[in-house]
Design a protein around this motif. Structure first.
Motif, mmCIF file in Angstrom:
data_model
loop_
_atom_site.group_PDB
_atom_site.id
_atom_site.type_symbol
_atom_site.label_atom_id
_atom_site.label_comp_id
_atom_site.label_asym_id
_atom_site.label_seq_id
_atom_site.Cartn_x
_atom_site.Cartn_y
_atom_site.Cartn_z
ATOM 1 N N PRO A 208 0.810 -1.316 0.128
ATOM 2 C CA PRO A 208 -0.099 -0.071 0.046
ATOM 3 C C PRO A 208 0.701 1.278 -0.117
ATOM 4 O O PRO A 208 0.344 2.479 -0.704
ATOM 5 N N SER A 211 1.835 1.673 -3.529
ATOM 6 C CA SER A 211 0.794 1.889 -4.237
ATOM 7 C C SER A 211 0.509 3.492 -4.162
ATOM 8 O O SER A 211 -0.004 4.180 -5.238
ATOM 9 N N GLY A 212 0.783 3.927 -3.054
ATOM 10 C CA GLY A 212 0.483 5.282 -2.674
ATOM 11 C C GLY A 212 1.214 6.203 -3.335
ATOM 12 O O GLY A 212 0.760 7.389 -3.499
ATOM 13 N N ALA A 220 -6.427 0.886 -2.570
ATOM 14 C CA ALA A 220 -5.441 0.158 -2.198
ATOM 15 C C ALA A 220 -5.272 -1.032 -2.776
ATOM 16 O O ALA A 220 -6.550 -1.766 -3.086
#
Length: 367
Positions: A208, A211-212, A220
């Motif tokens: 995550p 991904s952020g 997410a």
């Protein structure tokens, strides 16, 4: 005329909540640009403070047509609907970013902050499908920008388009990276029963935090996997796209994504290599320097090695088919992961024989 500020120096801190790190003004169409002198910028910050947080702006537009056709030999569809231009997900690697340059806007931060919505999309589609000479074939949604990006929660244009397609018994394919698609599970389940829909959800990583940075306003990874499972439970044909594969950044998750998708009952998986067309290449290089300066050179070296020594291969027939040792390694790894998980790439056959001309009087049929 739009005048954009173009900053050449590398940022010390990432732009909060955004994928692109600058405006990255296009020069392909002769747009007016101004370079900001570093001393001038520092002086203005002393006087006025740091620049305000970037806000998302949405402009409503009313095009005269909504169905786009293509003749590309590399993709499986010949027509598409895009309810939005620009995408708030902010995926730094998005191949659609350069389209904003056609409208005198930057493929960088403008692409993810200056959005356009088409509220009359469903009405336009209904009129198009009702034409006497229209021949149905699957309509692809999510081919340019995500149909379930955050503003869909307010506009619901994608849902309205699906309602038209269900009424007309018209087949649709959907590509997204958002669990917001579950808001339309009622429609999707009914369309699946009639063999009118197939869905692809892309899962880029399982981290995550990563991904952020890569796709800051997308769902997410855990939410995307959960959405895959919910679609399987609803018997909606679903494909997990491990995409894009970014060497030395996301390829480490390839095998586990395949394994998790298979465990959820997903019947189809595939992978797509990173593409860096036009302005996406410098945006991605800038992103690497901000977030992963220690491996930026390695990443781009591998990218060029699978693209014939270039940042990108734009040619038909080869642009989606990387070559070289690294490309062969990714293929072998993915094939082995699929074999171990007992999963492959399925072909979903949608039914266009049920098509019926939609009503154009403003009211859908009762069914």
């Amino acid at each position: 005329m739009f005048y954009h500020v173009q900053v050449e120096q590398t940022r010390e801190k990432p732009v909060a909540g955004r994928g692109a790190q600058s405006d990255n003004v296009s020069t392909r169409f002769g747009l007016a640009t101004r370079e900001v002198d570093g001393d001038w910028r520092d002086h203005m910050e002393l006087l006025d403070g740091s620049p305000p947080k970037l806000r998302t702006e949405v402009t409503e537009e009313h095009p005269k047509s909504i169905l786009s056709f293509n003749r590309s030999p590399d993709i499986f569809f010949d027509r598409s609907v895009n309810a939005y231009r620009g995408c708030e997900h902010g995926c730094v690697y998005c191949f659609a970013r350069p389209t904003h340059a056609y409208h005198d806007l930057s493929p960088g931060l403008d692409f993810e902050t200056k959005l356009f919505a088409k509220p009359n999309a469903a009405e336009l589609l209904r009129k198009t499908l009702a034409k006497p000479n229209y021949t149905p074939r699957p309509i692809a949604m999510g081919t340019n920008t995500d149909p379930y990006q955050p503003i869909e929660g307010r506009y619901r244009i994608t849902r309205e388009v699906l309602e038209v397609c269900l009424d007309a018994r018209h087949p649709v394919t959907i590509t997204t990276k958002s669990d917001r698609i579950l808001a339309d599970l009622d429609l999707l389940a009914e369309m699946a029963r009639l063999r009118l829909v197939a869905v692809a959800i892309s899962v880029t990583s399982l981290d995550p935090v990563l991904s952020g940075k890569l796709e800051p306003r997308a769902a997410a990874p855990a939410k995307r996997l959960a959405a895959l499972g919910k679609l399987v439970e609803a018997r909606v044909p679903v494909h997990c796209s491990v995409a894009p594969i970014i060497p030395a950044i996301t390829d480490q998750f390839m095998e586990e994504i395949v394994q998790r998708a298979a465990a959820l009952g997903v019947q189809s998986v595939g992978w797509i290599p990173l593409r860096l067309p036009h302005e996406v290449a410098p945006l991605f290089r800038e992103w690497l320097q901000v977030h992963y300066p220690d491996r930026a050179g390695k990443v781009m070296s591998i990218v060029r090695s699978i693209r014939g020594g270039k940042d990108n291969d734009p040619d038909f027939f080869t642009r989606l088919k990387p070559t070289g040792v690294w490309a062969d390694l990714f293929r072998a790894r993915f094939a082995l992961a699929c074999k171990r998980a007992g999963i492959g790439k399925a072909k979903f056959e949608l039914d266009a024989t049920r098509f019926r001309k939609p009503e154009t009087g403003g009211q859908l049929r009762l069914f």
